[in-house]
Design a protein around this motif. Structure first.
Motif, PDB file in Angstrom:
ATOM      1  N   VAL A 210      -4.820 131.327 106.110  1.00 28.98           N
ATOM      2  CA  VAL A 210      -5.134 130.831 107.447  1.00 28.98           C
ATOM      3  C   VAL A 210      -5.587 129.382 107.354  1.00 28.98           C
ATOM      4  O   VAL A 210      -6.380 129.021 106.472  1.00 28.98           O
ATOM      5  N   THR A 211      -5.074 128.553 108.258  1.00 26.91           N
ATOM      6  CA  THR A 211      -5.484 127.150 108.319  1.00 26.91           C
ATOM      7  C   THR A 211      -6.700 127.002 109.217  1.00 26.91           C
ATOM      8  O   THR A 211      -6.702 127.480 110.348  1.00 26.91           O
ATOM      9  N   SER A 212      -7.726 126.381 108.691  1.00 23.53           N
ATOM     10  CA  SER A 212      -8.880 125.996 109.494  1.00 23.53           C
ATOM     11  C   SER A 212      -8.706 124.519 109.815  1.00 23.53           C
ATOM     12  O   SER A 212      -8.894 123.661 108.950  1.00 23.53           O
ATOM     13  N   ARG A 213      -8.288 124.242 111.033  1.00 28.27           N
ATOM     14  CA  ARG A 213      -7.872 122.890 111.403  1.00 28.27           C
ATOM     15  C   ARG A 213      -8.957 121.853 111.082  1.00 28.27           C
ATOM     16  O   ARG A 213     -10.113 122.003 111.473  1.00 28.27           O
ATOM     17  N   GLY A 214      -8.529 120.824 110.359  1.00 24.79           N
ATOM     18  CA  GLY A 214      -9.435 119.743 110.017  1.00 24.79           C
ATOM     19  C   GLY A 214     -10.355 120.036 108.849  1.00 24.79           C
ATOM     20  O   GLY A 214     -11.119 119.175 108.417  1.00 24.79           O
ATOM     21  N   VAL A 215     -10.279 121.281 108.329  1.00 27.50           N
ATOM     22  CA  VAL A 215     -11.173 121.651 107.223  1.00 27.50           C
ATOM     23  C   VAL A 215     -10.378 122.019 105.977  1.00 27.50           C
ATOM     24  O   VAL A 215     -10.480 121.379 104.937  1.00 27.50           O
ATOM     25  N   GLY A 216      -9.581 123.093 106.065  1.00 27.31           N
ATOM     26  CA  GLY A 216      -8.838 123.535 104.890  1.00 27.31           C
ATOM     27  C   GLY A 216      -8.183 124.876 105.106  1.00 27.31           C
ATOM     28  O   GLY A 216      -7.662 125.139 106.183  1.00 27.31           O
ATOM     29  N   PHE A 217      -8.257 125.754 104.083  1.00 18.81           N
ATOM     30  CA  PHE A 217      -7.529 127.010 104.112  1.00 18.81           C
ATOM     31  C   PHE A 217      -8.406 128.143 103.598  1.00 18.81           C
ATOM     32  O   PHE A 217      -9.290 127.927 102.763  1.00 18.81           O
TER      33      PHE A 217
END
Length: 224
Positions: A210-217
């Motif tokens: 899952v992509t955490s937008r602006g943070v990572g995975f």
């Protein structure tokens, strides 16, 4: 630990061989890709140190072939090129690390030690949700569906598994998987996440990145 050194420059090959023997490695030397493939077919090597610029088969092509032929081998590329595209090309070919010429031998020795530490995993398999991970064979499977991962894809998956449900930043992933994060563009992380997602989809697992937008995975086993 047995190391295969491949360099078409006799003086450089001899220098590397002497230094690695002094570090306690058993070393064989090849002067071109064909000779290297012949040696790799007859002997199991833990690490290969490959010069990128060689006549005939390039270090990039040799890297790809060794990755297919020699399961579990760690590969370090030596290159006089410092362009980002060339470094990315080497990593995409399956290299675990690279070193730009000229370099200090102590740095080469340190990078090989880092590759050895990366291999120091005790269990042979791991289950995450419905996904079975073959740590020795670098394969993932769900039932009869099985896919082999490249070494970098495998290291990325293992990192995300170890920190599952925790968001890993691109910089954290870069430093852990490539161990040369300062010199590699963070976009390579997104590229390999994309590769890994396709292989997870190919075996039909419910495990997702899952992509955490602006943070990572982060890796999750939760259903959508």
């Amino acid at each position: 630990m047995r190391v295969l050194v491949v360099d078409d420059e006799p003086e450089m090959a001899a220098l590397l061989s002497r230094g690695l023997v002094g570090e306690g490695y058993a070393v064989d030397v090849a002067t071109d890709g064909i000779q290297a493939m012949t040696l790799a077919a007859a002997e199991r090597y833990d690490i290969a140190v490959l010069d990128v610029t060689m006549p005939g088969m390039s270090g990039f092509e040799l890297c790809r072939r060794l990755r297919e032929q020699a399961r579990g081998i760690a590969i370090l590329l030596l290159t006089a090129r410092d362009a980002v595209d060339d470094r990315v090309r080497g990593l995409d070919a399956g290299a675990d690390d690279y070193l730009t010429k000229p370099f200090a031998f102590v740095e080469l020795a340190a990078r090989l030690r880092a590759l050895r530490r990366r291999d120091a995993i005790s269990p042979s398999s791991l289950d995450v949700g419905d996904l079975a991970i073959d740590l020795a064979g670098q394969r993932i499977s769900v039932g009869e569906n099985q896919v082999r991962l490249s070494r970098t894809e495998f290291d990325l998956l293992r990192l995300l598994v170890e920190h599952r449900e925790h968001v890993m930043s691109r910089r954290e992933i870069l430093d852990a998987v490539w161990e040369a994060g300062t010199f590699v563009d963070t976009n390579i992380v997104d590229q390999y996440v994309s590769y890994l997602r396709k292989k997870l989809d190919a075996v039909g697992t419910s495990v997702r990145i899952v992509t955490s937008r602006g943070v990572g995975f982060r890796l999750t086993t939760e259903a959508t």
